[in-house]
Design a protein around this motif. Structure first.
Motif, PDB file in Angstrom:
ATOM      1  N   HIS A  98       0.836  -1.203   0.000  1.00 27.78           N
ATOM      2  CA  HIS A  98       0.000   0.000   0.000  1.00 27.78           C
ATOM      3  C   HIS A  98       0.874   1.257   0.000  1.00 27.78           C
ATOM      4  N   VAL A  99       1.942   1.241   0.796  1.00 30.26           N
ATOM      5  CA  VAL A  99       2.869   2.376   0.822  1.00 30.26           C
ATOM      6  C   VAL A  99       3.503   2.569  -0.551  1.00 30.26           C
ATOM      7  N   VAL A 100       3.882   1.467  -1.181  1.00 30.17           N
ATOM      8  CA  VAL A 100       4.494   1.525  -2.516  1.00 30.17           C
ATOM      9  C   VAL A 100       3.547   2.187  -3.513  1.00 30.17           C
ATOM     10  N   LYS A 101       2.301   1.759  -3.527  1.00 33.63           N
ATOM     11  CA  LYS A 101       1.343   2.291  -4.505  1.00 33.63           C
ATOM     12  C   LYS A 101       1.007   3.758  -4.244  1.00 33.63           C
ATOM     13  N   THR A 102       0.880   4.129  -2.980  1.00 28.62           N
ATOM     14  CA  THR A 102       0.566   5.534  -2.680  1.00 28.62           C
ATOM     15  C   THR A 102       1.746   6.446  -3.010  1.00 28.62           C
ATOM     16  N   ASN A 103       2.972   5.969  -2.783  1.00 29.60           N
ATOM     17  CA  ASN A 103       4.149   6.767  -3.143  1.00 29.60           C
ATOM     18  C   ASN A 103       4.220   6.996  -4.647  1.00 29.60           C
ATOM     19  N   VAL A 104       3.925   5.949  -5.406  1.00 32.63           N
ATOM     20  CA  VAL A 104       3.939   6.073  -6.869  1.00 32.63           C
ATOM     21  C   VAL A 104       2.852   7.039  -7.326  1.00 32.63           C
ATOM     22  N   LYS A 105       1.686   6.940  -6.741  1.00 28.52           N
ATOM     23  CA  LYS A 105       0.588   7.825  -7.138  1.00 28.52           C
ATOM     24  C   LYS A 105       0.944   9.292  -6.901  1.00 28.52           C
ATOM     25  N   LYS A 106       1.590   9.584  -5.770  1.00 31.44           N
ATOM     26  CA  LYS A 106       1.959  10.972  -5.471  1.00 31.44           C
ATOM     27  C   LYS A 106       2.886  11.539  -6.538  1.00 31.44           C
ATOM     28  N   ARG A 107       3.811  10.716  -7.016  1.00 30.10           N
ATOM     29  CA  ARG A 107       4.752  11.198  -8.031  1.00 30.10           C
ATOM     30  C   ARG A 107       4.107  11.280  -9.412  1.00 30.10           C
ATOM     31  N   VAL A 108       3.315  10.266  -9.753  1.00 29.25           N
ATOM     32  CA  VAL A 108       2.718  10.219 -11.089  1.00 29.25           C
ATOM     33  C   VAL A 108       1.679  11.315 -11.272  1.00 29.25           C
ATOM     34  N   ASP A 109       0.962  11.656 -10.211  1.00 23.35           N
ATOM     35  CA  ASP A 109      -0.067  12.691 -10.315  1.00 23.35           C
ATOM     36  C   ASP A 109       0.510  14.043 -10.712  1.00 23.35           C
ATOM     37  N   LYS A 110       1.813  14.220 -10.523  1.00 15.84           N
ATOM     38  CA  LYS A 110       2.460  15.491 -10.856  1.00 15.84           C
ATOM     39  C   LYS A 110       3.025  15.495 -12.275  1.00 15.84           C
ATOM     40  N   THR A 111       2.861  14.391 -12.996  1.00 17.65           N
ATOM     41  CA  THR A 111       3.412  14.278 -14.345  1.00 17.65           C
ATOM     42  C   THR A 111       2.288  14.079 -15.354  1.00 17.65           C
ATOM     43  N   ASP A 112       2.684  13.929 -16.607  1.00 15.11           N
ATOM     44  CA  ASP A 112       1.699  13.640 -17.657  1.00 15.11           C
ATOM     45  C   ASP A 112       1.145  12.229 -17.469  1.00 15.11           C
ATOM     46  N   ARG A 113       0.012  11.995 -18.076  1.00 13.56           N
ATOM     47  CA  ARG A 113      -0.639  10.699 -17.942  1.00 13.56           C
ATOM     48  C   ARG A 113       0.247   9.597 -18.537  1.00 13.56           C
ATOM     49  N   ILE A 114       0.319   8.477 -17.838  1.00 12.62           N
ATOM     50  CA  ILE A 114       1.179   7.378 -18.272  1.00 12.62           C
ATOM     51  C   ILE A 114       0.330   6.212 -18.754  1.00 12.62           C
ATOM     52  N   ILE A 115       0.983   5.266 -19.421  1.00 13.89           N
ATOM     53  CA  ILE A 115       0.286   4.047 -19.825  1.00 13.89           C
ATOM     54  C   ILE A 115       0.391   3.038 -18.685  1.00 13.89           C
ATOM     55  N   GLU A 116      -0.483   2.055 -18.695  1.00  8.63           N
ATOM     56  CA  GLU A 116      -0.555   1.135 -17.561  1.00  8.63           C
ATOM     57  C   GLU A 116       0.726   0.316 -17.394  1.00  8.63           C
ATOM     58  N   THR A 117       1.405  -0.030 -18.487  1.00  7.57           N
ATOM     59  CA  THR A 117       2.653  -0.795 -18.377  1.00  7.57           C
ATOM     60  C   THR A 117       3.711   0.004 -17.625  1.00  7.57           C
ATOM     61  N   GLU A 118       3.722   1.308 -17.839  1.00  7.09           N
ATOM     62  CA  GLU A 118       4.660   2.169 -17.111  1.00  7.09           C
ATOM     63  C   GLU A 118       4.320   2.217 -15.622  1.00  7.09           C
ATOM     64  N   LEU A 119       3.034   2.174 -15.309  1.00  4.42           N
ATOM     65  CA  LEU A 119       2.631   2.172 -13.904  1.00  4.42           C
ATOM     66  C   LEU A 119       3.141   0.920 -13.200  1.00  4.42           C
ATOM     67  N   TYR A 120       2.996  -0.232 -13.845  1.00  3.27           N
ATOM     68  CA  TYR A 120       3.447  -1.481 -13.228  1.00  3.27           C
ATOM     69  C   TYR A 120       4.967  -1.485 -13.056  1.00  3.27           C
ATOM     70  N   LEU A 121       5.666  -0.875 -14.013  1.00  2.00           N
ATOM     71  CA  LEU A 121       7.116  -0.737 -13.879  1.00  2.00           C
ATOM     72  C   LEU A 121       7.457   0.123 -12.664  1.00  2.00           C
ATOM     73  N   LYS A 122       6.734   1.211 -12.480  1.00  2.00           N
ATOM     74  CA  LYS A 122       7.012   2.107 -11.350  1.00  2.00           C
ATOM     75  C   LYS A 122       6.750   1.408 -10.018  1.00  2.00           C
ATOM     76  N   TRP A 123       5.754   0.543  -9.971  1.00  2.00           N
ATOM     77  CA  TRP A 123       5.528  -0.235  -8.748  1.00  2.00           C
ATOM     78  C   TRP A 123       6.736  -1.124  -8.453  1.00  2.00           C
ATOM     79  N   LEU A 124       7.250  -1.772  -9.500  1.00  2.00           N
ATOM     80  CA  LEU A 124       8.422  -2.635  -9.314  1.00  2.00           C
ATOM     81  C   LEU A 124       9.635  -1.825  -8.862  1.00  2.00           C
ATOM     82  N   GLU A 125       9.828  -0.670  -9.475  1.00  2.00           N
ATOM     83  CA  GLU A 125      10.975   0.164  -9.113  1.00  2.00           C
ATOM     84  C   GLU A 125      10.863   0.668  -7.676  1.00  2.00           C
TER      85      GLU A 125
END
Length: 307
Positions: A98-125
């Motif tokens: 849950h911490v991982v996903k919320t951290n990613v959301k905080k960063r992604v919300d400040k950028t342009d819209r991403i594709i879902e494959t990029e989101l899954y990569l960011k979770w892994l990173e």
């Protein structure tokens, strides 16, 4: 004339020699008693002061593993070994995810819209810090010796398995949850492009290909650390048949999960599209382990025998 006697006459009473009043012996070890002969030995019982009860502190698994990104923290080793098994441990891993996903959301919300494959990569990173922490824990040595710290095989393997199982479940849930992905108010999912939007954007093909490449690198690092954990698990568990059955059941579950991940993301894609290359080293060792005990894929496992 006879002399008469009265029954109350003192002459008929039996003469009793009066007792002397005992003097108090001031030198007696029992000054409260009258005589040394009647002195009773006293037993002095010393009662140790009661220790204050300290309730076990709640462990933040995410923070504990991140403290070990540079090197293993001795306090983190104690916290990890004190973690309960079973459902409580699963809850700790779910909190980490849950911490991982919320951290990613905080960063992604400040950028342009991403594709879902990029989101899954960011979770892994985002999971990399936890994986590096576990790697350092498995490399930790007893101070002053060359021996590895014992007792970490089981807990690290279970954590890594539960993280991967939870990650793939999150991917599956997000992939199928079209109704929830378009909401800006979603607590953990940032807004990603729809398939129609991806089709209109000429850059999405190369972005998806790049995301798959980096995701496979991240999964390769994960496989390396999980492979160390499962080998430590075997070394510490000995030739336990029950443990081998648990490993066999887990390997079967991982095979299904990796196949699902490959279908939905393209990670670990090959001709068979079964995700066989995902966690290949770890799963190969697990298959060898169960083969040593004569366990085959056709055997029925007790569903309660799991990590």
């Amino acid at each position: 004339m006879k002399r008469s006697f009265s029954v109350h006459s003192s002459e008929t009473d039996e003469y009793v020699t009066p007792r002397k009043r005992a003097r108090r012996d001031i030198n007696s070890p029992c000054p409260s008693e009258n005589t040394p002969a009647s002195c009773r030995s006293m037993i002095v019982v010393k009662v140790a002061p009661r220790k204050a009860y300290n309730e076990p502190q709640e462990v933040d698994l995410c923070a504990t593993l991140r403290r070990c990104r540079s090197e293993a923290d001795p306090s983190a080793i104690k916290e990890l070994k004190a973690l309960p098994y079973g459902k409580p441990l699963v809850q700790h891993v779910q909190s980490l995810l849950h911490v991982v996903k919320t951290n990613v959301k905080k960063r992604v919300d400040k950028t342009d819209r991403i594709i879902e494959t990029e989101l899954y990569l960011k979770w892994l990173e985002e999971l990399d810090s936890a994986v590096i922490g576990i790697e350092n824990l498995l490399s930790a040595k007893i101070p002053g010796t060359r021996r590895r710290v014992p007792g970490l095989g089981y807990i690290t393997f279970v954590i890594l398995y539960r993280i991967m199982d939870g990650f793939i479940s999150d991917v599956d849930h997000h992939h199928d949850g079209w109704s929830s992905r378009g909401s800006e108010d979603h607590p953990i999912y940032p807004i990603t492009m729809t398939l129609a939007e991806e089709a209109k954007d000429p850059s999405t093909d190369s972005r998806a290909e790049s995301a798959v490449h980096f995701a496979e690198d991240a999964l390769g690092r994960y496989d390396r650390v999980m492979g160390v954990a499962v080998r430590r698990l075997k070394a510490e568990g000995g030739r336990s048949l029950r443990l081998a059955r648990m490993v066999a059941q887990t390997e079967r579950a991982l095979a299904r999960a990796c196949c699902l991940l490959c279908e939905q993301t393209g990670f670990g894609g090959d001709k068979s599209a079964t995700g066989e290359s995902i966690l290949r080293s770890t799963r190969t060792f697990m298959r060898q382990w169960k083969a040593e005990h004569g366990i085959t894929d056709d055997d029925e496992y007790d569903t309660q025998d799991g990590f």
